[in-house]
Design an enzyme around this catalytic site. Structure first.
Site, short mmCIF file in Angstrom:
data_model
loop_
_atom_site.label_atom_id
_atom_site.label_comp_id
_atom_site.label_asym_id
_atom_site.label_seq_id
_atom_site.Cartn_x
_atom_site.Cartn_y
_atom_site.Cartn_z
N HIS A 23 5.10 0.90 -3.99
CA HIS A 23 5.50 1.94 -4.94
C HIS A 23 4.97 1.70 -6.30
O HIS A 23 4.82 0.47 -6.81
CB HIS A 23 7.08 2.31 -4.81
CG HIS A 23 7.33 2.84 -3.87
ND1 HIS A 23 8.43 2.58 -3.25
CD2 HIS A 23 6.76 3.95 -3.05
CE1 HIS A 23 8.75 3.49 -2.12
NE2 HIS A 23 7.63 4.27 -2.13
N LYS A 27 3.73 -2.19 -8.06
CA LYS A 27 2.43 -2.67 -7.96
C LYS A 27 2.35 -4.01 -8.41
O LYS A 27 1.82 -4.93 -7.89
CB LYS A 27 1.75 -1.55 -8.38
CG LYS A 27 1.65 -0.55 -7.56
CD LYS A 27 0.43 0.69 -8.07
CE LYS A 27 0.33 1.77 -7.11
NZ LYS A 27 1.28 2.11 -6.11
N THR A 52 -2.99 1.47 -4.77
CA THR A 52 -2.74 -0.21 -4.44
C THR A 52 -3.80 -0.72 -3.55
O THR A 52 -4.30 -2.04 -4.06
CB THR A 52 -1.53 -0.01 -3.22
OG1 THR A 52 -0.34 0.76 -3.86
CG2 THR A 52 -1.00 -1.40 -2.95
N SER A 69 -3.63 8.37 -1.59
CA SER A 69 -2.50 7.91 -2.19
C SER A 69 -1.16 8.13 -1.17
O SER A 69 -1.30 9.12 -0.63
CB SER A 69 -2.12 8.74 -3.43
OG SER A 69 -1.04 8.32 -3.91
N GLY A 70 -0.30 7.42 -1.22
CA GLY A 70 0.77 7.71 -0.15
C GLY A 70 1.71 9.03 -0.32
O GLY A 70 1.58 9.76 0.80
N ASP A 75 0.41 7.26 3.53
CA ASP A 75 1.49 6.71 4.21
C ASP A 75 1.22 7.31 5.80
O ASP A 75 1.36 6.51 6.63
CB ASP A 75 2.82 7.15 3.75
CG ASP A 75 3.04 6.57 2.42
OD1 ASP A 75 2.68 5.50 2.14
OD2 ASP A 75 3.91 7.32 1.80
N HIS A 102 7.90 11.24 -1.95
CA HIS A 102 7.41 11.07 -0.23
C HIS A 102 8.29 10.18 0.48
O HIS A 102 7.81 9.49 1.36
CB HIS A 102 6.13 10.67 -0.35
CG HIS A 102 5.79 9.40 -1.02
ND1 HIS A 102 5.40 8.24 -0.08
CD2 HIS A 102 5.87 8.79 -2.35
CE1 HIS A 102 5.26 7.15 -0.91
NE2 HIS A 102 5.47 7.33 -2.19
#
Length: 156
Positions: A23, A27, A52, A69-70, A75, A102
């Site tokens: 997150h 990071k 990340t 990106s998540g 994810d 998320h």
């Protein structure tokens, strides 16, 4: 009498496929951990979500297979890779004190790791234990209950 479940076995090679995610507020913590474990991580295949993955790639000077990106689906992309036996370990530095838009995706990622018996770390201590495990230097067989047995069970 409890019926014995059938098992599926998955061979994890010596070169592990490690997903690294963090997150936003975590990071810097993940990058410090990556720097500290550089030599060990370079022996494995690395994956990451969006920013990340890019930051880890820059820190290590090696290729990281990157997904979205998540919050934009990364994810879920990692979850699909885990379900397809393409990820062996998940290191995800979560921020427990900040609400995440998320959060349901993160929980789904956790659930799929448990379903497929994939080691995961949500903090540095667990990541250290996983990375220093004797299993990191050798092959490993993951055992997973057969889903056909699970789906055909009778519930009292």
């Amino acid at each position: 009498m409890v019926a014995q479940q059938e098992q599926m076995s998955f061979q994890v090679g010596k070169r592990k496929r490690i997903a690294l995610v963090a997150h936003d507020n975590k990071k810097p913590e993940l990058l410090e951990w990556v720097k500290r474990n550089r030599q060990q991580l370079l022996q494995h295949e690395l994956y990451g979500t969006g920013t990340t993955g890019k930051l880890v790639e820059q820190e290590l000077g090696t290729t990281v297979i990157k997904y979205k990106s998540g919050p934009l689906g990364g994810d879920q992309q990692l979850g699909a890779k885990k379900a397809d036996q393409m990820i062996d370990i998940l290191i995800f530095m979560i921020d427990p004190l900040t609400a995440q838009p998320h959060d349901v995706d993160v929980k789904a990622l956790q659930r799929i790791a448990v379903v497929w018996n994939i080691p995961m770390a949500w903090d540095l201590a667990t990541a250290d234990f996983i990375l220093t495990s004797p299993y990191m230097k050798d092959t490993y067989t993951r055992e997973v209950p057969s889903f056909s047995t699970y789906l055909n069970r009778t519930i009292p």
